[in-house]
Design a protein around this motif. Structure first.
Motif, PDB file in Angstrom:
ATOM      1  N   ALA A 143       2.028 -32.480  -4.210  1.00 11.39           N
ATOM      2  CA  ALA A 143       3.117 -33.458  -4.273  1.00 11.39           C
ATOM      3  C   ALA A 143       2.657 -34.758  -4.921  1.00 11.39           C
ATOM      4  O   ALA A 143       3.364 -35.316  -5.772  1.00 11.39           O
ATOM      5  CB  ALA A 143       3.663 -33.727  -2.873  1.00 11.39           C
ATOM      6  N   ILE A 144       1.485 -35.226  -4.557  1.00 13.22           N
ATOM      7  CA  ILE A 144       0.966 -36.466  -5.145  1.00 13.22           C
ATOM      8  C   ILE A 144       0.833 -36.306  -6.648  1.00 13.22           C
ATOM      9  O   ILE A 144       1.268 -37.167  -7.421  1.00 13.22           O
ATOM     10  CB  ILE A 144      -0.387 -36.856  -4.500  1.00 13.22           C
ATOM     11  CG1 ILE A 144      -0.171 -37.353  -3.075  1.00 13.22           C
ATOM     12  CG2 ILE A 144      -1.109 -37.917  -5.337  1.00 13.22           C
ATOM     13  CD1 ILE A 144      -1.449 -37.513  -2.263  1.00 13.22           C
ATOM     14  N   THR A 145       0.262 -35.208  -7.085  1.00 12.29           N
ATOM     15  CA  THR A 145       0.068 -34.967  -8.513  1.00 12.29           C
ATOM     16  C   THR A 145       1.410 -34.890  -9.238  1.00 12.29           C
ATOM     17  O   THR A 145       1.619 -35.576 -10.245  1.00 12.29           O
ATOM     18  CB  THR A 145      -0.722 -33.657  -8.738  1.00 12.29           C
ATOM     19  OG1 THR A 145      -1.979 -33.775  -8.077  1.00 12.29           O
ATOM     20  CG2 THR A 145      -0.937 -33.396 -10.210  1.00 12.29           C
ATOM     21  N   VAL A 146       2.319 -34.088  -8.739  1.00  9.86           N
ATOM     22  CA  VAL A 146       3.612 -33.885  -9.407  1.00  9.86           C
ATOM     23  C   VAL A 146       4.396 -35.188  -9.498  1.00  9.86           C
ATOM     24  O   VAL A 146       4.882 -35.555 -10.570  1.00  9.86           O
ATOM     25  CB  VAL A 146       4.437 -32.801  -8.683  1.00  9.86           C
ATOM     26  CG1 VAL A 146       5.882 -32.800  -9.145  1.00  9.86           C
ATOM     27  CG2 VAL A 146       3.820 -31.438  -8.894  1.00  9.86           C
ATOM     28  N   PHE A 147       4.520 -35.890  -8.395  1.00 11.03           N
ATOM     29  CA  PHE A 147       5.355 -37.090  -8.396  1.00 11.03           C
ATOM     30  C   PHE A 147       4.723 -38.232  -9.172  1.00 11.03           C
ATOM     31  O   PHE A 147       5.431 -38.998  -9.831  1.00 11.03           O
ATOM     32  CB  PHE A 147       5.707 -37.507  -6.975  1.00 11.03           C
ATOM     33  CG  PHE A 147       6.634 -36.539  -6.302  1.00 11.03           C
ATOM     34  CD1 PHE A 147       7.864 -36.234  -6.849  1.00 11.03           C
ATOM     35  CD2 PHE A 147       6.263 -35.899  -5.141  1.00 11.03           C
ATOM     36  CE1 PHE A 147       8.725 -35.323  -6.245  1.00 11.03           C
ATOM     37  CE2 PHE A 147       7.107 -34.986  -4.534  1.00 11.03           C
ATOM     38  CZ  PHE A 147       8.339 -34.702  -5.084  1.00 11.03           C
ATOM     39  N   LYS A 148       3.418 -38.352  -9.139  1.00  8.15           N
ATOM     40  CA  LYS A 148       2.771 -39.407  -9.925  1.00  8.15           C
ATOM     41  C   LYS A 148       2.901 -39.127 -11.416  1.00  8.15           C
ATOM     42  O   LYS A 148       3.135 -40.039 -12.211  1.00  8.15           O
ATOM     43  CB  LYS A 148       1.308 -39.573  -9.519  1.00  8.15           C
ATOM     44  CG  LYS A 148       1.163 -40.356  -8.248  1.00  8.15           C
ATOM     45  CD  LYS A 148      -0.258 -40.777  -8.003  1.00  8.15           C
ATOM     46  CE  LYS A 148      -0.292 -41.651  -6.767  1.00  8.15           C
ATOM     47  NZ  LYS A 148      -1.608 -42.181  -6.500  1.00  8.15           N
ATOM     48  N   VAL A 149       2.770 -37.873 -11.828  1.00 14.66           N
ATOM     49  CA  VAL A 149       2.928 -37.515 -13.242  1.00 14.66           C
ATOM     50  C   VAL A 149       4.347 -37.820 -13.692  1.00 14.66           C
ATOM     51  O   VAL A 149       4.561 -38.433 -14.742  1.00 14.66           O
ATOM     52  CB  VAL A 149       2.566 -36.025 -13.486  1.00 14.66           C
ATOM     53  CG1 VAL A 149       3.054 -35.552 -14.835  1.00 14.66           C
ATOM     54  CG2 VAL A 149       1.067 -35.816 -13.356  1.00 14.66           C
ATOM     55  N   HIS A 150       5.343 -37.405 -12.905  1.00 15.80           N
ATOM     56  CA  HIS A 150       6.735 -37.665 -13.270  1.00 15.80           C
ATOM     57  C   HIS A 150       7.050 -39.147 -13.252  1.00 15.80           C
ATOM     58  O   HIS A 150       7.783 -39.628 -14.115  1.00 15.80           O
ATOM     59  CB  HIS A 150       7.693 -36.907 -12.351  1.00 15.80           C
ATOM     60  CG  HIS A 150       7.817 -35.466 -12.714  1.00 15.80           C
ATOM     61  ND1 HIS A 150       8.562 -35.026 -13.786  1.00 15.80           N
ATOM     62  CD2 HIS A 150       7.284 -34.356 -12.156  1.00 15.80           C
ATOM     63  CE1 HIS A 150       8.491 -33.717 -13.867  1.00 15.80           C
ATOM     64  NE2 HIS A 150       7.708 -33.282 -12.892  1.00 15.80           N
ATOM     65  N   LEU A 151       6.505 -39.878 -12.297  1.00 13.77           N
ATOM     66  CA  LEU A 151       6.742 -41.310 -12.234  1.00 13.77           C
ATOM     67  C   LEU A 151       6.140 -41.989 -13.456  1.00 13.77           C
ATOM     68  O   LEU A 151       6.777 -42.831 -14.086  1.00 13.77           O
ATOM     69  CB  LEU A 151       6.162 -41.902 -10.946  1.00 13.77           C
ATOM     70  CG  LEU A 151       6.384 -43.397 -10.739  1.00 13.77           C
ATOM     71  CD1 LEU A 151       7.872 -43.720 -10.677  1.00 13.77           C
ATOM     72  CD2 LEU A 151       5.698 -43.855  -9.457  1.00 13.77           C
ATOM     73  N   HIS A 152       4.918 -41.614 -13.815  1.00  9.76           N
ATOM     74  CA  HIS A 152       4.269 -42.180 -14.998  1.00  9.76           C
ATOM     75  C   HIS A 152       5.088 -41.868 -16.258  1.00  9.76           C
ATOM     76  O   HIS A 152       5.312 -42.739 -17.088  1.00  9.76           O
ATOM     77  CB  HIS A 152       2.842 -41.634 -15.129  1.00  9.76           C
ATOM     78  CG  HIS A 152       2.087 -42.181 -16.283  1.00  9.76           C
ATOM     79  ND1 HIS A 152       1.668 -43.496 -16.326  1.00  9.76           N
ATOM     80  CD2 HIS A 152       1.687 -41.615 -17.447  1.00  9.76           C
ATOM     81  CE1 HIS A 152       1.040 -43.707 -17.473  1.00  9.76           C
ATOM     82  NE2 HIS A 152       1.039 -42.574 -18.160  1.00  9.76           N
ATOM     83  N   HIS A 153       5.570 -40.632 -16.379  1.00  7.63           N
ATOM     84  CA  HIS A 153       6.380 -40.226 -17.525  1.00  7.63           C
ATOM     85  C   HIS A 153       7.688 -41.031 -17.570  1.00  7.63           C
ATOM     86  O   HIS A 153       8.103 -41.490 -18.640  1.00  7.63           O
ATOM     87  CB  HIS A 153       6.695 -38.724 -17.448  1.00  7.63           C
ATOM     88  CG  HIS A 153       7.641 -38.263 -18.501  1.00  7.63           C
ATOM     89  ND1 HIS A 153       7.285 -38.159 -19.826  1.00  7.63           N
ATOM     90  CD2 HIS A 153       8.950 -37.886 -18.422  1.00  7.63           C
ATOM     91  CE1 HIS A 153       8.329 -37.747 -20.520  1.00  7.63           C
ATOM     92  NE2 HIS A 153       9.349 -37.570 -19.691  1.00  7.63           N
ATOM     93  N   THR A 154       8.323 -41.240 -16.433  1.00  8.58           N
ATOM     94  CA  THR A 154       9.576 -41.994 -16.364  1.00  8.58           C
ATOM     95  C   THR A 154       9.355 -43.438 -16.779  1.00  8.58           C
ATOM     96  O   THR A 154      10.150 -44.002 -17.535  1.00  8.58           O
ATOM     97  CB  THR A 154      10.159 -41.932 -14.936  1.00  8.58           C
ATOM     98  OG1 THR A 154      10.383 -40.566 -14.601  1.00  8.58           O
ATOM     99  CG2 THR A 154      11.453 -42.711 -14.830  1.00  8.58           C
TER     100      THR A 154
END
Length: 164
Positions: A143-154
């Motif tokens: 979850a940390i990996t997925v959400f941080k990647v998506h947040l960074h992309h956003t």
């Protein structure tokens, strides 16, 4: 003379103080946008906070799990606030929030098991507890990996729109 708090007690109180306002924000997100999985995440987190404060064993592991939950909740809230259509997440991210909700329930089971002080039960369930902890950590790391990647992309996407 007042009793001195241990480092563990201070960490527990700190995490509870940090997570409690997140419940208000998550409820506001649910009320404003009706985002799926937010209410189960809120309810699971509230239950975890209560159970976490009464843990008798493996306090350090429980603290680490709760700190990781804090990171994930921060990312989820930010993703809702910074998404293209404020408050709404794409289906792929909603699926990840659903997976995170399952992880929260696994963590709840682990924390509840740490409240039991029966020494005999502890001996029989030691390998089961280790397996459960490993599963909780794996779910949180994902979850940390997925959400941080998506947040960074956003954030990068929003910045490119602002610059363009």
């Amino acid at each position: 003379m007042p009793r001195q708090h241990s480092v563990t007690e201070i960490r527990i109180n700190s995490i509870v103080a940090c997570l409690t306002p997140f419940l208000v924000v998550l409820n506001d997100l649910h009320d404003a946008f009706g985002s799926p999985f937010i209410l189960p995440v809120t309810n699971a987190t509230a239950s975890l906070i209560t159970g976490f404060q009464n843990v008798k064993r493996n306090k350090d592991e429980c603290i680490q799990l709760m700190e990781s939950i804090h990171q994930v909740l921060y990312s989820i809230i930010n993703l809702h606030l910074k998404s293209e259509t404020a408050g709404f997440l794409p289906p792929a991210l909603l699926l990840e929030v659903g997976k995170f909700t399952e992880t929260l329930y696994q963590i709840h089971t682990f924390i509840e098991a740490q409240r039991d002080t029966n020494k005999i039960k502890q001996l029989f369930h030691k390998s089961e507890i280790k397996t459960m902890l490993k599963g909780c950590r794996t779910g949180l790391d994902h979850a940390i990996t997925v959400f941080k990647v998506h947040l960074h992309h956003t954030i990068l996407y929003i910045e490119s729109i602002d610059l363009g």
